[in-house]
Design an enzyme around this catalytic site. Structure first.
Site, PDB file in Angstrom:
ATOM      1  N   LYS A  13      43.271  43.879  39.335  1.00 56.96           N
ATOM      2  CA  LYS A  13      41.931  43.291  39.030  1.00 56.96           C
ATOM      3  C   LYS A  13      40.909  42.659  40.194  1.00 56.96           C
ATOM      4  CE  LYS A  13      43.224  40.514  35.802  1.00 56.96           C
ATOM      5  NZ  LYS A  13      44.811  40.742  36.048  1.00 56.96           N
ATOM      6  N   ARG A  88      40.408  35.724  28.398  1.00 56.39           N
ATOM      7  CA  ARG A  88      41.549  35.881  28.274  1.00 56.39           C
ATOM      8  C   ARG A  88      42.021  35.685  26.840  1.00 56.39           C
ATOM      9  NH1 ARG A  88      43.065  35.756  33.635  1.00 56.39           N
ATOM     10  NH2 ARG A  88      45.123  35.369  33.989  1.00 56.39           N
ATOM     11  N   ARG A 127      53.117  40.764  46.785  1.00 55.12           N
ATOM     12  CA  ARG A 127      51.775  40.379  46.820  1.00 55.12           C
ATOM     13  C   ARG A 127      51.591  39.280  47.853  1.00 55.12           C
ATOM     14  NH1 ARG A 127      47.683  38.808  42.403  1.00 55.12           N
ATOM     15  NH2 ARG A 127      49.258  37.684  41.535  1.00 55.12           N
ATOM     16  N   ARG A 160      52.111  33.470  45.902  1.00 54.98           N
ATOM     17  CA  ARG A 160      51.718  32.624  44.865  1.00 54.98           C
ATOM     18  C   ARG A 160      52.874  32.390  44.057  1.00 54.98           C
ATOM     19  NH1 ARG A 160      46.681  35.486  41.657  1.00 54.98           N
ATOM     20  NH2 ARG A 160      48.117  34.952  40.005  1.00 54.98           N
ATOM     21  N   ARG A 171      54.034  35.521  32.277  1.00 54.57           N
ATOM     22  CA  ARG A 171      52.760  36.080  32.257  1.00 54.57           C
ATOM     23  C   ARG A 171      52.335  37.300  31.539  1.00 54.57           C
ATOM     24  NH1 ARG A 171      51.865  36.163  38.312  1.00 54.57           N
ATOM     25  NH2 ARG A 171      49.748  36.748  38.014  1.00 54.57           N
TER      26      ARG A 171
HETATM   27  P1  AP5 Z   1      45.934  42.243  42.333  1.00 54.17           P
HETATM   28  O1  AP5 Z   1      44.656  42.679  42.670  1.00 54.17           O
HETATM   29  O2  AP5 Z   1      45.864  40.759  42.865  1.00 54.17           O
HETATM   30  O3  AP5 Z   1      46.199  42.031  40.707  1.00 54.17           O
HETATM   31  P2  AP5 Z   1      45.254  41.011  39.721  1.00 54.17           P
HETATM   32  O4  AP5 Z   1      45.160  42.026  38.555  1.00 54.17           O
HETATM   33  O5  AP5 Z   1      44.231  40.489  39.986  1.00 54.17           O
HETATM   34  O6  AP5 Z   1      46.641  40.367  39.181  1.00 54.17           O
HETATM   35  P3  AP5 Z   1      46.672  38.667  39.387  1.00 54.17           P
HETATM   36  O7  AP5 Z   1      48.132  38.218  39.219  1.00 54.17           O
HETATM   37  O8  AP5 Z   1      46.003  37.825  40.178  1.00 54.17           O
HETATM   38  O9  AP5 Z   1      46.054  38.548  37.769  1.00 54.17           O
HETATM   39  P4  AP5 Z   1      46.456  37.389  36.828  1.00 54.17           P
HETATM   40  O10 AP5 Z   1      45.383  37.749  35.714  1.00 54.17           O
HETATM   41  O11 AP5 Z   1      47.697  37.239  36.440  1.00 54.17           O
HETATM   42  O12 AP5 Z   1      45.972  36.064  37.634  1.00 54.17           O
HETATM   43  P5  AP5 Z   1      44.588  35.041  37.568  1.00 54.17           P
HETATM   44  O13 AP5 Z   1      44.527  34.659  39.279  1.00 54.17           O
HETATM   45  O14 AP5 Z   1      43.472  35.721  37.093  1.00 54.17           O
HETATM   46  O15 AP5 Z   1      47.031  43.170  42.574  1.00 54.17           O
HETATM   47  C1  AP5 Z   1      48.465  42.622  42.854  1.00 54.17           C
HETATM   48  C2  AP5 Z   1      49.113  43.180  43.758  1.00 54.17           C
HETATM   49  O16 AP5 Z   1      49.092  44.882  43.781  1.00 54.17           O
HETATM   50  C3  AP5 Z   1      48.679  43.097  45.197  1.00 54.17           C
HETATM   51  O17 AP5 Z   1      49.391  42.816  46.071  1.00 54.17           O
HETATM   52  C4  AP5 Z   1      47.777  44.225  45.607  1.00 54.17           C
HETATM   53  O18 AP5 Z   1      47.482  44.311  46.893  1.00 54.17           O
HETATM   54  C5  AP5 Z   1      48.543  45.525  44.955  1.00 54.17           C
HETATM   55  N1  AP5 Z   1      47.629  46.575  44.258  1.00 54.17           N
HETATM   56  C6  AP5 Z   1      46.402  46.352  43.747  1.00 54.17           C
HETATM   57  N2  AP5 Z   1      45.987  47.618  43.408  1.00 54.17           N
HETATM   58  C7  AP5 Z   1      47.122  48.587  44.037  1.00 54.17           C
HETATM   59  C8  AP5 Z   1      47.181  49.691  43.635  1.00 54.17           C
HETATM   60  N3  AP5 Z   1      46.430  50.745  43.204  1.00 54.17           N
HETATM   61  N4  AP5 Z   1      48.413  50.515  44.239  1.00 54.17           N
HETATM   62  C9  AP5 Z   1      49.359  49.591  44.840  1.00 54.17           C
HETATM   63  N5  AP5 Z   1      49.018  48.263  45.185  1.00 54.17           N
HETATM   64  C10 AP5 Z   1      48.392  47.862  44.625  1.00 54.17           C
HETATM   65  O19 AP5 Z   1      45.291  33.809  36.838  1.00 54.17           O
HETATM   66  C11 AP5 Z   1      46.275  33.000  37.275  1.00 54.17           C
HETATM   67  C12 AP5 Z   1      46.561  31.942  36.336  1.00 54.17           C
HETATM   68  O20 AP5 Z   1      45.190  30.988  36.092  1.00 54.17           O
HETATM   69  C13 AP5 Z   1      46.997  32.373  34.564  1.00 54.17           C
HETATM   70  O21 AP5 Z   1      48.116  32.452  34.771  1.00 54.17           O
HETATM   71  C14 AP5 Z   1      46.253  31.378  34.108  1.00 54.17           C
HETATM   72  O22 AP5 Z   1      47.219  30.036  33.873  1.00 54.17           O
HETATM   73  C15 AP5 Z   1      45.151  30.842  34.938  1.00 54.17           C
HETATM   74  N6  AP5 Z   1      43.926  31.491  34.208  1.00 54.17           N
HETATM   75  C16 AP5 Z   1      43.011  32.144  34.848  1.00 54.17           C
HETATM   76  N7  AP5 Z   1      41.958  32.365  34.068  1.00 54.17           N
HETATM   77  C17 AP5 Z   1      42.180  31.948  32.917  1.00 54.17           C
HETATM   78  C18 AP5 Z   1      41.345  32.124  31.589  1.00 54.17           C
HETATM   79  N8  AP5 Z   1      40.348  32.985  31.415  1.00 54.17           N
HETATM   80  N9  AP5 Z   1      41.951  31.536  30.608  1.00 54.17           N
HETATM   81  C19 AP5 Z   1      43.168  30.558  30.842  1.00 54.17           C
HETATM   82  N10 AP5 Z   1      43.665  30.599  31.868  1.00 54.17           N
HETATM   83  C20 AP5 Z   1      43.398  31.308  32.904  1.00 54.17           C
END
Ligand code: AP5
Length: 214
Positions: A13, A88, A127, A160, A171
């Site tokens: 994402k 979420r 990552r 991270r 997660r």
């Molecule tokens: P990346 O693009 O970083 O993936 P992502 O989907 O953004 O993953 P996140 O872990 O950031 O998502 P998340 O939803 O768990 O975390 P968030 O920060 O929102 O890609 C991942 C890896 O793959 C990278 O190394 C990239 O280079 C590689 N990659 C990407 N595309 C690729 C491809 N096509 N081929 C190969 N490699 C590829 O949330 C973190 C925490 O915050 C949550 O756990 C929660 O505690 C809190 N939080 C955030 N939002 C909320 C909410 N709305 N409500 C409640 N809690 C929340």
């Protein structure tokens, strides 16, 4: 244009939201990045959110809804954006609908990225993220030129805390129980578009771009 990017942790994402920002001028609004910045700055929000992020649990809905109301409809309300990580839960989606209604606004599309769980675990384990500008790398598929330095700004790259294998598993469970039902929520409203996240980031971006149209 106002777009939601849905999908499990690590599906890509953030990577795609950054591309959409560069290529289509949609502002990336990542609730995860906002929370991590708040934790770093030790703000009130950061103190409340810290333990949830460490455990891989979701931050409570009321906290997230007031954060998103301020970000989307406050003094510096953006015009065109992509929501990366919000909503979420069903209550967050309902709260967002209410906010759009109050402000006479609406969503253009909801894109669900899908990938195999093992591919997700592999992506997350390798990552690395820039502490300064939040650029995302992958040691296997998109390595930085220098292992600890951001190509874009020279900032320090780090792993991270929630990318440890046991937290990744938690997660993924949280995603299945609390976030996956959003697909049906938006499908019933005719807003959901599903895109495969297999292949290179450029290939995935092409699919998203085609789905959003000109
Ligand atoms: P990346 O693009 O970083 O993936 P992502 O989907 O953004 O993953 P996140 O872990 O950031 O998502 P998340 O939803 O768990 O975390 P968030 O920060 O929102 O890609 C991942 C890896 O793959 C990278 O190394 C990239 O280079 C590689 N990659 C990407 N595309 C690729 C491809 N096509 N081929 C190969 N490699 C590829 O949330 C973190 C925490 O915050 C949550 O756990 C929660 O505690 C809190 N939080 C955030 N939002 C909320 C909410 N709305 N409500 C409640 N809690 C929340």
């Amino acid at each position: 244009m106002k777009v939601i990017l849905l999908g499990p942790p690590g599906v890509g994402k953030g990577t795609q939201a950054q591309k959409l920002q560069q290529e289509r001028g949609l502002l990336q609004i990542s609730t995860g990045d906002i929370l991590r910045q708040a934790i770093k700055n030790q703000t009130n929000l950061g103190q409340q959110a810290n333990d949830y992020l460490k455990r891989g649990e979701l931050v409570p809905d009321d906290l997230m809804l007031s954060l998103i109301a301020e970000t989307l409809f406050g003094d510096r309300a953006p015009q065109d954006y992509i929501l990366d990580g919000f909503p979420r839960t069903i209550p967050q989606a309902e709260g967002l609908d209410k906010l759009f209604k109050q402000h006479g606004d609406n969503l253009d599309a909801v894109i669900l990225l899908e990938a195999d769980p093992q591919a997700i675990i592999n992506r997350l384990s390798a990552r690395r993220t820039c502490r300064q500008c939040n650029s995302v790398y992958n040691l296997l598929t998109n390595p930085p030129k220098h292992p600890q330095k951001c190509d874009a700004c020279g900032g320090e790259l780090y792993q991270r805390e929630d990318d440890r294998i046991e937290t990744i598993q938690r997660r993924l469970e949280v995603y299945t129980s609390q976030t996956a039902p959003l697909a049906e929520y938006y499908r019933q409203r005719g807003q959901l578009k599903t895109v495969s996240a297999d292949g290179t980031p450029a290939e995935v971006f092409q699919r998203i771009n085609d789905t959003l149209g000109g």
